[in-house]
Motif scaffolding. Structure first.
Motif, PDB file in Angstrom:
ATOM      1  N   HIS A  93       0.779  -1.093   0.084  1.00 19.34           N
ATOM      2  CA  HIS A  93      -0.004   0.049   0.062  1.00 19.34           C
ATOM      3  C   HIS A  93       0.884   1.292   0.105  1.00 19.34           C
ATOM      4  N   ILE A  94       2.008   1.124   0.360  1.00 17.09           N
ATOM      5  CA  ILE A  94       2.967   2.416   0.394  1.00 17.09           C
ATOM      6  C   ILE A  94       3.876   2.308  -0.613  1.00 17.09           C
ATOM      7  N   ARG A  95       3.954   1.360  -1.473  1.00 19.77           N
ATOM      8  CA  ARG A  95       4.954   1.340  -2.678  1.00 19.77           C
ATOM      9  C   ARG A  95       4.823   2.626  -3.667  1.00 19.77           C
ATOM     10  N   THR A  96       3.663   3.058  -3.614  1.00 18.33           N
ATOM     11  CA  THR A  96       3.215   4.034  -4.655  1.00 18.33           C
ATOM     12  C   THR A  96       3.386   5.593  -4.007  1.00 18.33           C
ATOM     13  N   VAL A  97       3.527   5.521  -2.791  1.00 16.66           N
ATOM     14  CA  VAL A  97       3.618   6.885  -2.195  1.00 16.66           C
ATOM     15  C   VAL A  97       4.760   7.794  -2.663  1.00 16.66           C
ATOM     16  N   ASP A  98       4.983   9.087  -2.552  1.00 13.89           N
ATOM     17  CA  ASP A  98       6.064   9.992  -2.809  1.00 13.89           C
ATOM     18  C   ASP A  98       7.245   9.889  -1.853  1.00 13.89           C
ATOM     19  N   ALA A  99       6.673   9.822  -0.470  1.00 12.07           N
ATOM     20  CA  ALA A  99       7.870   9.881   0.813  1.00 12.07           C
ATOM     21  C   ALA A  99       7.350   8.665   1.857  1.00 12.07           C
ATOM     22  N   ILE A 100       8.023   8.619   2.641  1.00 14.44           N
ATOM     23  CA  ILE A 100       7.920   7.640   3.846  1.00 14.44           C
ATOM     24  C   ILE A 100       8.160   8.339   5.106  1.00 14.44           C
ATOM     25  N   LEU A 101       7.026   8.455   5.893  1.00 15.00           N
ATOM     26  CA  LEU A 101       7.032   8.999   7.401  1.00 15.00           C
ATOM     27  C   LEU A 101       7.648   7.991   8.078  1.00 15.00           C
ATOM     28  N   HIS A 102       8.894   7.826   8.692  1.00 13.53           N
ATOM     29  CA  HIS A 102       9.277   6.953   9.689  1.00 13.53           C
ATOM     30  C   HIS A 102       8.882   7.315  11.068  1.00 13.53           C
ATOM     31  N   ILE A 103       7.936   7.290  11.752  1.00 14.46           N
ATOM     32  CA  ILE A 103       7.507   7.396  13.177  1.00 14.46           C
ATOM     33  C   ILE A 103       8.533   6.641  14.343  1.00 14.46           C
ATOM     34  N   VAL A 104       9.344   7.344  14.941  1.00 14.48           N
ATOM     35  CA  VAL A 104      10.122   6.841  15.707  1.00 14.48           C
ATOM     36  C   VAL A 104       9.775   7.200  17.307  1.00 14.48           C
ATOM     37  N   ARG A 105       9.585   6.083  18.303  1.00 16.20           N
ATOM     38  CA  ARG A 105       9.456   6.314  19.576  1.00 16.20           C
ATOM     39  C   ARG A 105      10.440   7.087  20.413  1.00 16.20           C
ATOM     40  N   CYS A 106      10.142   8.349  20.981  1.00 15.66           N
ATOM     41  CA  CYS A 106      11.340   8.805  21.574  1.00 15.66           C
ATOM     42  C   CYS A 106      10.782   9.569  23.105  1.00 15.66           C
ATOM     43  N   PHE A 107       9.834   8.799  23.777  1.00 18.27           N
ATOM     44  CA  PHE A 107       9.151   9.252  24.772  1.00 18.27           C
ATOM     45  C   PHE A 107       9.229   7.894  25.530  1.00 18.27           C
ATOM     46  N   ASP A 108       9.306   8.405  26.952  1.00 20.75           N
ATOM     47  CA  ASP A 108       9.150   7.107  28.116  1.00 20.75           C
ATOM     48  C   ASP A 108       8.235   7.032  28.639  1.00 20.75           C
ATOM     49  N   ASN A 109       7.385   5.938  28.545  1.00 22.29           N
ATOM     50  CA  ASN A 109       5.953   5.844  29.608  1.00 22.29           C
ATOM     51  C   ASN A 109       5.920   4.459  29.640  1.00 22.29           C
ATOM     52  N   PRO A 110       5.918   3.996  30.912  1.00 17.83           N
ATOM     53  CA  PRO A 110       5.744   2.498  31.348  1.00 17.83           C
ATOM     54  C   PRO A 110       4.359   2.257  31.111  1.00 17.83           C
ATOM     55  N   ASP A 111       3.545   2.895  30.918  1.00 18.30           N
ATOM     56  CA  ASP A 111       2.080   2.394  30.496  1.00 18.30           C
ATOM     57  C   ASP A 111       1.712   2.143  29.171  1.00 18.30           C
ATOM     58  N   VAL A 112       2.744   2.462  28.283  1.00 14.91           N
ATOM     59  CA  VAL A 112       2.637   1.901  26.562  1.00 14.91           C
ATOM     60  C   VAL A 112       3.612   1.003  26.468  1.00 14.91           C
ATOM     61  N   VAL A 113       3.561  -0.097  26.366  1.00  8.69           N
ATOM     62  CA  VAL A 113       4.430  -1.354  26.002  1.00  8.69           C
ATOM     63  C   VAL A 113       5.000  -1.002  24.984  1.00  8.69           C
ATOM     64  N   HIS A 114       6.462  -1.180  24.811  1.00 10.34           N
ATOM     65  CA  HIS A 114       7.304  -1.333  23.847  1.00 10.34           C
ATOM     66  C   HIS A 114       7.449  -2.732  23.321  1.00 10.34           C
ATOM     67  N   VAL A 115       7.462  -2.938  22.027  1.00 10.13           N
ATOM     68  CA  VAL A 115       7.440  -4.133  21.373  1.00 10.13           C
ATOM     69  C   VAL A 115       8.858  -4.935  21.898  1.00 10.13           C
ATOM     70  N   ASP A 116       9.796  -4.215  22.006  1.00 15.66           N
ATOM     71  CA  ASP A 116      11.205  -4.841  22.261  1.00 15.66           C
ATOM     72  C   ASP A 116      11.514  -4.645  23.676  1.00 15.66           C
ATOM     73  N   GLY A 117      10.588  -4.068  24.627  1.00 14.42           N
ATOM     74  CA  GLY A 117      10.873  -3.886  25.799  1.00 14.42           C
ATOM     75  C   GLY A 117      11.788  -2.693  26.475  1.00 14.42           C
ATOM     76  N   SER A 118      12.106  -1.920  25.505  1.00 18.35           N
ATOM     77  CA  SER A 118      12.756  -0.607  25.982  1.00 18.35           C
ATOM     78  C   SER A 118      12.574   0.342  24.949  1.00 18.35           C
ATOM     79  N   VAL A 119      12.928   1.512  25.178  1.00 23.17           N
ATOM     80  CA  VAL A 119      12.993   2.663  23.904  1.00 23.17           C
ATOM     81  C   VAL A 119      14.449   2.844  23.861  1.00 23.17           C
TER      82      VAL A 119
END
Length: 368
Positions: A93-119
């Protein structure tokens, strides 16, 4: 011209929250991986205060900003290119877009689980980059093999594609994005390379998602690490707070939005910064048309000539282009009306070779 961007990132980095804030499309945002299981598409207006100012001088029925189409897909995880998670199902679905927006987590919040366990923004970026490289490599190798066979039969288009694909495949095999290969290509080869559908050939904008306490990330060590990585690897970066953008999106009154931003010490929204960065990344800017029906922003490549700009409005305008009448917002500030600008001799008449400048206000004369 239509402008589109695809959002990628790990689960739980704030992709859907930011998408919702940008588009007010209410895509599901949840604190667990793969909350987005269908690609979401929304139209994002590009903030431009010049539109409102033009409309104060040119009385009009409506104001129409430029827009960006944004596509949000399910979160990618390590191993996505081998079928892990759900994000790999939606890369098409994104192979035809003009640009990629790569969202990167830069916040610490123990209530929001990180898939790899840490930020760890650098680790997270490299996980996504590798998955995109691996996804592209499979497609690139297939295309290269197919075109090599056709090239042996003296197919001129296949020969051109092989010349473009070989350096791109070489980079992908090294674990590097294929966009690096474009730097050594001429304009025609770059255009061909971008038409092949490789995600890593697209310009990348890294979006650092921070918490509300430090909305510009000025004292955020995660942002500092990510900025250093982006500087070393290329691309653009912008810092926004998804939580703040969500609060702004909930406010319907523009005055309330400005007051809210001022209370946080901000002059503009993260959306405005993100839009500018996307335009800069893609080499784009805007011109305006202004009349009693509408005041409108149009998106064109930097360096576009007047007929090309006219064609963005309608193909007939470009085909039958005669000339353009041009003035600026500064002219409006000085003379207050278009008729006064014309009477003062400030309305410029430009021909086919005129290179449209950012912020030009234009009328096109054409005949078909």
């Amino acid at each position: 011209m239509g402008l589109s961007a695809g959002i990628v990132g790990l689960p739980n980095v704030g992709k859907s929250t930011i998408f919702n804030a940008l588009t007010s499309a209410n895509a599901l945002a949840a604190n667990y991986p793969f909350a987005t299981i269908e690609p979401n598409t929304g139209i994002v207006p590009v903030p431009d205060p010049r539109l409102e100012e033009i409309a104060r001088y040119v009385k009009t029925e409506r104001i129409v900003p430029a827009t960006i189409e944004v596509v949000d897909i399910a979160g990618l995880v390590k191993g996505a290119s081998q079928g892990q998670g759900l994000g790999n199902q939606f890369l098409g679905h994104i192979r035809t877009v003009d640009a990629i927006l790569h969202i990167v987590r830069c916040f610490d919040n123990p209530d929001v689980v990180h898939v790899d366990g840490s930020v760890d923004p650098v680790r997270d970026v490299e996980v996504i980059e590798l998955e995109l490289v691996l996804a592209d490599l499979e497609s690139a190798e297939r295309q290269l093999e197919k075109n090599k066979r056709a090239a042996t039969q003296r197919d001129p288009e296949a020969i051109q594609r092989v010349a473009v694909l070989e350096p791109m495949v070489a980079l992908l095999r090294e674990g590097k994005p294929s966009r690096k290969a474009l730097e050594g290509m001429d304009a025609a080869a770059q255009k061909l390379a971008r038409s092949l559908g490789f995600i890593t050939a697209k310009p990348m904008l890294y979006v650092a998602n921070v918490d509300e306490a430090d909305p510009l990330g000025e004292h955020n060590p995660h942002v500092a690490r990510l900025r250093e990585w982006v500087a070393a690897h290329g691309g653009e970066m912008v810092v926004i707070s998804g939580a703040i953008e969500a609060d702004i999106a909930a406010l319907e009154d523009e005055a309330e939005r400005r007051e809210f931003l001022a209370s946080l010490g901000l002059q503009e929204s993260g959306l405005a910064r993100l839009s500018r960065a996307t335009y800069r990344l893609l080499g784009l800017h805007s011109f305006f048309t202004a009349g009693p029906k509408e005041v409108r922003a149009w998106t064109i490549p930097i360096g576009a000539r007047a007929p090309q700009a006219a064609g963005v409005i309608h193909s007939d305008f470009e085909r039958g282009f005669i000339r353009a009448e041009v003035y600026t917002l500064d002219d409006l500030r000085t003379y207050k009306t278009e008729s006064a600008i014309r009477a003062a001799g400030r309305l410029r008449v430009e021909g086919k070779e005129y290179i449209v400048q950012d912020g030009d206000i234009m009328h096109f004369l054409f005949s078909v």
